[in-house]
Every structure is written in structure tokens, then in C-alpha cells.
Design a protein around this motif. Structure first.
Motif, PDB file in Angstrom:
ATOM      1  N   ILE A  64      29.611  40.979  43.242  1.00 17.87           N
ATOM      2  CA  ILE A  64      30.442  41.617  44.269  1.00 17.87           C
ATOM      3  C   ILE A  64      31.560  42.423  43.607  1.00 17.87           C
ATOM      4  O   ILE A  64      31.833  43.557  43.994  1.00 17.87           O
ATOM      5  N   GLN A  65      32.198  41.842  42.586  1.00 19.28           N
ATOM      6  CA  GLN A  65      33.279  42.540  41.874  1.00 19.28           C
ATOM      7  C   GLN A  65      32.757  43.774  41.148  1.00 19.28           C
ATOM      8  O   GLN A  65      33.353  44.838  41.219  1.00 19.28           O
ATOM      9  N   LYS A  66      31.619  43.625  40.437  1.00 25.96           N
ATOM     10  CA  LYS A  66      31.059  44.743  39.677  1.00 25.96           C
ATOM     11  C   LYS A  66      30.681  45.903  40.597  1.00 25.96           C
ATOM     12  O   LYS A  66      30.820  47.062  40.219  1.00 25.96           O
ATOM     13  N   LYS A  67      30.189  45.565  41.776  1.00 25.42           N
ATOM     14  CA  LYS A  67      29.774  46.607  42.725  1.00 25.42           C
ATOM     15  C   LYS A  67      30.940  47.090  43.585  1.00 25.42           C
ATOM     16  O   LYS A  67      30.756  47.936  44.444  1.00 25.42           O
ATOM     17  N   ASN A  68      32.112  46.496  43.361  1.00 28.57           N
ATOM     18  CA  ASN A  68      33.314  46.877  44.104  1.00 28.57           C
ATOM     19  C   ASN A  68      33.078  46.817  45.619  1.00 28.57           C
ATOM     20  O   ASN A  68      33.359  47.769  46.340  1.00 28.57           O
ATOM     21  N   MET A  69      32.552  45.683  46.074  1.00 27.74           N
ATOM     22  CA  MET A  69      32.171  45.542  47.476  1.00 27.74           C
ATOM     23  C   MET A  69      33.010  44.517  48.233  1.00 27.74           C
ATOM     24  O   MET A  69      32.612  44.075  49.301  1.00 27.74           O
ATOM     25  N   SER A  70      34.163  44.146  47.705  1.00 32.09           N
ATOM     26  CA  SER A  70      34.963  43.092  48.329  1.00 32.09           C
ATOM     27  C   SER A  70      35.461  43.467  49.727  1.00 32.09           C
ATOM     28  O   SER A  70      35.782  42.594  50.525  1.00 32.09           O
ATOM     29  N   ARG A  71      35.499  44.744  50.047  1.00 30.15           N
ATOM     30  CA  ARG A  71      35.962  45.173  51.377  1.00 30.15           C
ATOM     31  C   ARG A  71      34.825  45.326  52.382  1.00 30.15           C
ATOM     32  O   ARG A  71      35.074  45.587  53.556  1.00 30.15           O
ATOM     33  N   ASP A  72      33.593  45.163  51.922  1.00 29.96           N
ATOM     34  CA  ASP A  72      32.434  45.268  52.800  1.00 29.96           C
ATOM     35  C   ASP A  72      32.443  44.114  53.806  1.00 29.96           C
ATOM     36  O   ASP A  72      32.646  42.955  53.438  1.00 29.96           O
ATOM     37  N   ALA A  73      32.212  44.407  55.078  1.00 26.06           N
ATOM     38  CA  ALA A  73      32.288  43.391  56.145  1.00 26.06           C
ATOM     39  C   ALA A  73      31.275  42.262  55.939  1.00 26.06           C
ATOM     40  O   ALA A  73      31.602  41.083  56.137  1.00 26.06           O
ATOM     41  N   ASP A  74      30.051  42.591  55.536  1.00 27.45           N
ATOM     42  CA  ASP A  74      29.034  41.562  55.302  1.00 27.45           C
ATOM     43  C   ASP A  74      29.426  40.686  54.123  1.00 27.45           C
ATOM     44  O   ASP A  74      29.312  39.457  54.174  1.00 27.45           O
TER      45      ASP A  74
END
Length: 97
Positions: A64-74
Motif C-alpha cells: 500500500i505504501q509503495k503504491k501510494n494508495m493510503s488515501r484510496d477508499a477501498d
């Protein structure tokens, strides 16, 4: 619906997951989205029972960190469950129906 229960890494899987404390649930659509986004591996079938130990949860957090997706709702829904497991020093047992 995927039901996720708190379970210590060293505890054998019980015959019934429902005897474990419920961490929460993920809707089928959220699980499918997370699989498409590469957060949850395709080998985890929503209609089966599987386990995410603390090591695997940590790997998923790193993804999640590597893909920079922490703000994604799912992703945020999944991270809430990870936080509950981590707070209890446990992994998660998933049971889909």
C-alpha cells in the motif's frame, strides 16, 4: 461478504470462525477492487476461508505504501481491519459467503 476475525498467529484455525472476535467485514466489490489494485493477491478467494498472518499483513501494508494508495477508499477499509488486528497482536482469519 468477507468476514474477518482476529486470530493469533500461533492459534490453530477453529472449526467455526464465528467463535473468534469479529474485526469487521469487506464487501465483495471492495475485495475485487483491492485485488485489481494489486493489494490482495488473486489466490485469496472471497468465497473461501483463508488466513492473513501478521507477516502477510505487514507485506500488504508495505505494498500500500509503495503504491501510494493510503488515501484510496477501498484501501482505507482494509487498513482499518489491519489496525484492529495489529492492536491485538494478531492476524486475520477470513471467511467468505
Amino acid at each position: 461478504m468477507l468476514h474477518l476475525y482476529i486470530i493469533p498467529d500461533d492459534q490453530p484455525r477453529p472449526d467455526k470462525a464465528s467463535i473468534l472476535p469479529l474485526a469487521g467485514e469487506l464487501d465483495e466489490t471492495i475485495v475485487e477492487n483491492l485485488q485489481q489494485k494489486g493489494i490482495i493477491a488473486d489466490r485469496f478467494d472471497i468465497y473461501s476461508t483463508f488466513r492473513w498472518g501478521t507477516d502477510l499483513i505487514q507485506q500488504m501494508r508495505q505494498t500500500i505504501q509503495k503504491k501510494n494508495m493510503s488515501r484510496d477508499a477501498d484501501v482505507q477499509q482494509l487498513v482499518k481491519l489491519f489496525d484492529i488486528a495489529e492492536k491485538n497482536n494478531c492476524g486475520l482469519l477470513a471467511h467468505g459467503d
